[in-house]
Design an enzyme around this catalytic site. Structure first.
Site, PDB file in Angstrom:
ATOM      1  N   ARG A 100      -6.104 -29.188 -14.072  1.00 39.55           N
ATOM      2  CA  ARG A 100      -7.355 -28.642 -14.206  1.00 39.55           C
ATOM      3  C   ARG A 100      -7.285 -27.141 -13.491  1.00 39.55           C
ATOM      4  O   ARG A 100      -6.385 -26.854 -12.559  1.00 39.55           O
ATOM      5  CB  ARG A 100      -8.314 -29.502 -13.224  1.00 39.55           C
ATOM      6  N   THR A 373     -14.420 -29.025 -26.214  1.00 41.22           N
ATOM      7  CA  THR A 373     -13.050 -29.426 -25.565  1.00 41.22           C
ATOM      8  C   THR A 373     -12.393 -30.102 -26.731  1.00 41.22           C
ATOM      9  O   THR A 373     -12.964 -30.180 -27.868  1.00 41.22           O
ATOM     10  CB  THR A 373     -13.647 -30.710 -24.662  1.00 41.22           C
ATOM     11  N   THR A 391      -9.482 -28.313 -22.439  1.00 40.81           N
ATOM     12  CA  THR A 391     -10.751 -27.466 -22.580  1.00 40.81           C
ATOM     13  C   THR A 391     -11.204 -26.032 -22.138  1.00 40.81           C
ATOM     14  O   THR A 391     -10.036 -25.763 -21.189  1.00 40.81           O
ATOM     15  CB  THR A 391     -12.055 -28.293 -21.829  1.00 40.81           C
ATOM     16  N   ASP A 415     -18.492 -25.858 -14.083  1.00 46.96           N
ATOM     17  CA  ASP A 415     -18.270 -27.076 -13.757  1.00 46.96           C
ATOM     18  C   ASP A 415     -18.687 -27.425 -12.356  1.00 46.96           C
ATOM     19  O   ASP A 415     -19.008 -28.630 -11.744  1.00 46.96           O
ATOM     20  CB  ASP A 415     -17.171 -27.958 -14.240  1.00 46.96           C
ATOM     21  N   SER A 444     -14.698 -32.958 -13.579  1.00 46.61           N
ATOM     22  CA  SER A 444     -14.572 -32.850 -14.733  1.00 46.61           C
ATOM     23  C   SER A 444     -15.068 -34.448 -15.300  1.00 46.61           C
ATOM     24  O   SER A 444     -15.079 -35.323 -14.705  1.00 46.61           O
ATOM     25  CB  SER A 444     -13.214 -32.685 -15.337  1.00 46.61           C
ATOM     26  N   SER A 445     -15.435 -34.351 -16.474  1.00 43.87           N
ATOM     27  CA  SER A 445     -15.890 -35.620 -17.157  1.00 43.87           C
ATOM     28  C   SER A 445     -14.519 -36.200 -18.092  1.00 43.87           C
ATOM     29  O   SER A 445     -14.642 -37.200 -18.870  1.00 43.87           O
ATOM     30  CB  SER A 445     -17.004 -35.525 -17.925  1.00 43.87           C
ATOM     31  N   GLY A 465     -16.881 -33.509 -25.043  1.00 49.00           N
ATOM     32  CA  GLY A 465     -18.211 -33.809 -25.128  1.00 49.00           C
ATOM     33  C   GLY A 465     -18.813 -33.586 -23.794  1.00 49.00           C
ATOM     34  O   GLY A 465     -20.083 -34.169 -23.597  1.00 49.00           O
TER      35      GLY A 465
HETATM   36  O1  DON Z   1     -14.286 -30.907 -17.647  1.00 46.34           O
HETATM   37  C1  DON Z   1     -15.517 -31.108 -18.323  1.00 46.34           C
HETATM   38  O2  DON Z   1     -16.017 -32.159 -18.143  1.00 46.34           O
HETATM   39  C2  DON Z   1     -16.177 -30.183 -19.195  1.00 46.34           C
HETATM   40  N1  DON Z   1     -15.847 -28.754 -18.755  1.00 46.34           N
HETATM   41  C3  DON Z   1     -15.824 -30.544 -20.454  1.00 46.34           C
HETATM   42  C4  DON Z   1     -16.458 -29.686 -21.358  1.00 46.34           C
HETATM   43  C5  DON Z   1     -16.754 -30.340 -22.644  1.00 46.34           C
HETATM   44  O3  DON Z   1     -16.274 -31.509 -22.897  1.00 46.34           O
HETATM   45  C6  DON Z   1     -17.202 -29.662 -23.635  1.00 46.34           C
HETATM   46  N2  DON Z   1     -17.071 -30.402 -24.830  1.00 46.34           N
HETATM   47  N3  DON Z   1     -16.984 -30.889 -25.731  1.00 46.34           N
END
Ligand code: DON
Length: 564
Positions: A100, A373, A391, A415, A444-445, A465
């Site tokens: 990350r 992502t 991402t 984020d 993050s997700s 996503g």
């Molecule tokens: O880390 C994260 O959760 C976001 N920055 C991810 C962004 C994302 O998944 C956009 N996506 N499709």
């Protein structure tokens, strides 16, 4: 009626377009004996499969695919971003590589304020939105510990694709048309991703010479080719001339972190996923809750199941908001409790199967994240497995390419939470676990996940996503484990998303019958229809014959299963 139409569409799609082991599959999964890559782009999937055919293992295949995606899927494939790689060897302990991005040393919790007022543009789309990239260091460490082939061999296909170019697909052309709107104000991005100022059309060749130069430096010198010397100097020159704070020292000091995976169980399967600073713990928390219900008998897409899923999502997203952030800065996160079966049981007592619970009105929502992502799932002939999500945050990240480098910089700092203490119903959140601080990783997700059964590999899953990732990954698991779907059907099936606040169930337009949705409304839910969420890439190991079965997400037309 809608269900019938949906089934008819699927039946008419039961046809496989096969070209030398690469296929865009329809509702039946593509099956392969030895090794498989499922990623969001055709050429990159094939690169990974070829590397494994040449004697590489799943780690080699994943790394080669990831570098290829940085060339052929520039909206999210990257070397200027970050992510998480979950590796489960057939023998030995599973491990997570956390690469990350980190906040530059000059970061502050209130760095998005201008004259005391929060500025979303500064937070999400400026030189201050760029976090210290982690991808190159993370992939290199994972390779050093588990790769088999030489590092340079894994980069060679990406270097060739960048220097000789590749043919732009319809999907990429559409994406570039959209992406150019933000990128065109940065001259180096404009030159790289447009054809003399016009977005690339399908069938044209995209050549990225500067990217090839940077990839060659990384090939020759490993992370030093990125974090030091020419590349680092060019990045810092661009960032600092644009008002950002990322420094040479930030780059030189970047380190990926090796972490133990989170472990849970679901109906006899072991579930492995990634720990904070990801919030993938929510996947296990949700599965623990659902284990108390006979989801299979409740049926896919019924009002009862959609209601239950919504209530589960609501609860885990509230916990995500309250507790989670970088573990280095939040030593007291109650992870054991959040992941326990006892806690899930206590949450179940708060679920009313006959009506929606409200999401607390004095609480808050998360800021917007865009759907860009990318995820790849890779399995080799020994059944070593890699689940990798990485991402740039938004599509094409910050849109900034430092002149001479040939790659996009992330806007992952977006984020972090917006402003200390500022929490409102307009989507801003100011809780402390995820405020920007020097060296901190933003929450993050991303949820790359692996399931095993009796200690043997069963399923590899993940998706892009933003916050919908957590729910998409969970739904692919429910579809396979509870609804007995094959890998492709599990990916194809309609999805819902709820994230606590706003108190709305988002449902994919094509996915559910009007009956089910009106039933859901009558239980008190607000529903909003959406085109689609995510791009899940799934491998399931068939428990009867041991074959690998791939599910590539056709919500993104270039998603591809490749292997042999
Ligand atoms: O880390 C994260 O959760 C976001 N920055 C991810 C962004 C994302 O998944 C956009 N996506 N499709």
């Amino acid at each position: 009626m809608k269900i019938v139409v949906y089934r008819l569409i699927h039946l008419s799609l039961v046809l496989l377009l096969m070209v030398g082991g690469v296929a865009h599959s329809a509702n039946a999964p593509l099956r392969m004996r030895h090794a498989m890559v499922v990623s969001q782009e055709t050429i990159a999937s094939q690169v990974g499969a070829d590397i494994m055919k040449a004697g590489g293992n799943a780690m080699d295949g994943a790394i080669a695919t990831a570098f290829a995606l940085a060339v052929t899927h520039p909206s999210a494939g990257n070397i200027g971003g970050g992510g998480f790689l979950l590796y489960r060897p057939a023998q030995g302990e599973p491990v997570v590589y956390d690469f990350r991005e980190t906040a530059p040393q000059a970061s502050r919790p209130d760095m998005w304020l201008v004259d005391g007022k929060y500025d979303a543009q500064r937070h999400h789309f400026s030189h201050l939105s760029v976090g210290v990239p982690g991808t190159v260091a993370g992939l290199h460490l994972a390779w050093r510990e588990h790769g088999k082939l030489p590092w340079a061999q894994l980069l060679a296909p990406a270097i060739r694709l960048a220097s000789q170019g590749f043919i732009v697909s319809d999907e990429l052309s559409t994406s570039l048309h959209e992406g150019m709107r933000r990128m065109q104000k940065y001259p180096a991005a404009n030159v790289q991703f447009s054809n003399n100022g016009k977005p690339f059309e399908q069938g044209e060749r995209l050549v990225q010479k500067d990217l090839a130069t940077t990839l060659k430096l990384i090939s020759r010198s490993g992370p030093d080719g990125f974090y030091k010397g020419r590349t680092a100097q060019l990045i810092v020159k661009e960032i600092q001339s644009g008002g950002g704070v990322l420094s040479l020292k930030d780059l030189a000091d970047y380190r990926p972190v090796v972490r133990a995976p989170l472990r849970g169980t679901y109906r006899g399967y072991e579930v492995l996923t990634v720990p904070p600073p990801s919030s993938a713990a929510a996947v296990i928390e949700m599965l623990n809750m659902f284990e108390g219900y006979d989801v299979g008998s409740m049926g896919f897409g019924t009002t009862a199941t959609l209601h239950l899923m919504t209530e589960g999502m609501r609860r885990v997203f509230a916990d995500r908001a309250h507790y989670l952030g970088d573990p280095g800065f939040n030593p007291d996160m109650p992870m054991q409790r959040l992941l326990s079966k006892e806690y899930a049981a206590s949450l179940r007592t708060t679920i009313n199967l006959k009506s929606a619970s409200p999401s607390s009105p004095d609480s808050f929502d998360w800021p917007e994240e865009s759907p860009q992502t990318t995820h790849l799932s890779v399995v080799d002939s020994a059944r070593n497995a890699v689940s990798l999500t990485y991402t740039l945050e938004s599509a094409y990240g910050s849109g900034i390419v430092a002149p001479g480098t040939g790659f996009l910089l992330n806007n992952e700092m977006g984020d972090f939470n917006a402003q200390p203490g500022l929490t409102n119903d307009q989507g801003l959140i100011g809780t402390s676990p995820n405020l920007a601080e020097p060296g901190k990783r933003m929450l993050s997700s991303m949820s790359p996940t692996i399931l095993t059964k009796d200690s043997r590999l069963f399923m590899v899953t993940g998706s892009p996503g933003g916050r919908t990732i957590i729910n998409t990954v969970t739904q692919t698991i429910l579809n396979v484990v509870d609804h007995n779907m094959n890998a492709q059907a599990a990916v194809d099936a309609g999805r819902i998303h709820h994230q606590w606040l706003p108190d709305t169930v988002y449902a994919e337009k094509f996915g559910f019958s009007e009956d089910s949705l009106s039933g859901l409304r009558s239980l008190g839910h607000q529903i909003a229809m959406r085109e689609s969420f995510g791009a899940a890439q799934v491998v399931v190991v068939n428990q009867k014959d041991g074959m690998l079965e791939g599910g590539a997400d056709r919500r993104d037309a270039d998603s591809t299963v490749a292997g042999f």
